[in-house]
Design an enzyme around this catalytic site. Structure first.
Site, short mmCIF file in Angstrom:
data_model
loop_
_atom_site.label_atom_id
_atom_site.label_comp_id
_atom_site.label_asym_id
_atom_site.label_seq_id
_atom_site.Cartn_x
_atom_site.Cartn_y
_atom_site.Cartn_z
N CYS A 43 0.84 -1.20 0.00
CA CYS A 43 0.00 0.00 0.00
C CYS A 43 0.88 1.24 0.00
O CYS A 43 0.37 2.36 0.02
CB CYS A 43 -0.89 0.05 1.24
SG CYS A 43 -1.87 -1.41 1.47
N CYS A 114 -1.97 9.71 8.90
CA CYS A 114 -0.60 9.30 8.54
C CYS A 114 0.31 9.32 9.77
O CYS A 114 1.26 8.56 9.85
CB CYS A 114 -0.02 10.21 7.48
SG CYS A 114 -1.01 10.24 5.99
#
Ligand code: FES
Length: 205
Positions: A43, A114
């Site tokens: 990913c 994130c």
């Protein structure tokens, strides 16, 4: 933060992205006392954090990291690696994405998730240190239950996401990336989402 545009990174975020601190150049030559890897390289967001520990004092003496993640993941882990040096393992373990965000001076809202990567890899590295040093009881005590096996997301992180504003499965997914691979965790995660929302924000909470 909500008024910021997608690319309104603060100068501190840009600085840490352009000049990331404590990047691990050669994993094989770094004598880590604990190491944690989270995410999935397929990913494009794998994160590895390695720590060195003063075993007498139980403090982190060095922290290095490596990622294939985005600018926000790089900046937040860079700042995290500076923050944790000198902290006790316990203090570092309980740092939250919010603490990292406060240090960075915020990230665009959709990028907040994130910063979870470095934080999660750090906790995995600390647990690895405990496991390597015969402190498995500490891992059990500190550890949370993994709900999404693919993305290594725990019930504790789901609770954090709820506290930070996630109310739907989609919002939970945006923050934690849970459920983005095989999807098998969706039912359990939705149950926990409702449970934590009721616990913290429900009429009886
Ligand atoms: S277990 Fe969550 S996506 Fe596979």
């Amino acid at each position: 933060m909500s008024t910021q545009t997608a690319w309104a990174y603060t100068d501190k975020v840009k600085d840490h992205f352009m000049n990331p601190r404590n990047v691990l150049d050669d994993e094989n030559r770094y004598p880590a006392d604990g190491k944690g890897v989270v995410g999935n390289v397929k990913c494009g967001d794998e994160m590895m954090v390695a720590i060195q520990v003063d075993k007498e004092k139980g403090t982190i003496t060095d922290c290095k990291w490596k990622t294939y993640g985005c600018a926000s993941a790089i900046a937040s882990t860079s700042v995290l690696s500076e923050m944790v040096i000198g902290m006790t393992l316990d203090e570092a373990y309980h740092l939250s994405p919010k603490d990292i965000m406060a240090e960075l001076g915020s990230l665009p809202e959709h990028k907040v998730h994130c910063s979870v990567l470095g934080d999660k890899a750090l906790r995995t590295a600390i647990n690895d240190y405990y496991a390597r040093n015969g402190m498995a009881d500490k891992v059990a005590k500190e550890g949370a239950r993994t709900v999404c096996q693919c993305m290594n997301v725990t019930d504790r992180e789901i609770e954090d996401a709820v506290l930070e504003g996630a109310r739907t499965f989609y919002e939970l997914q945006e923050r934690t990336k849970l459920g983005t691979v095989c999807g098998q965790c969706e039912e359990e995660a939705t149950g926990l989402l409702n449970e934590y929302t009721e616990k913290h924000f429900g009429e009886n909470g």
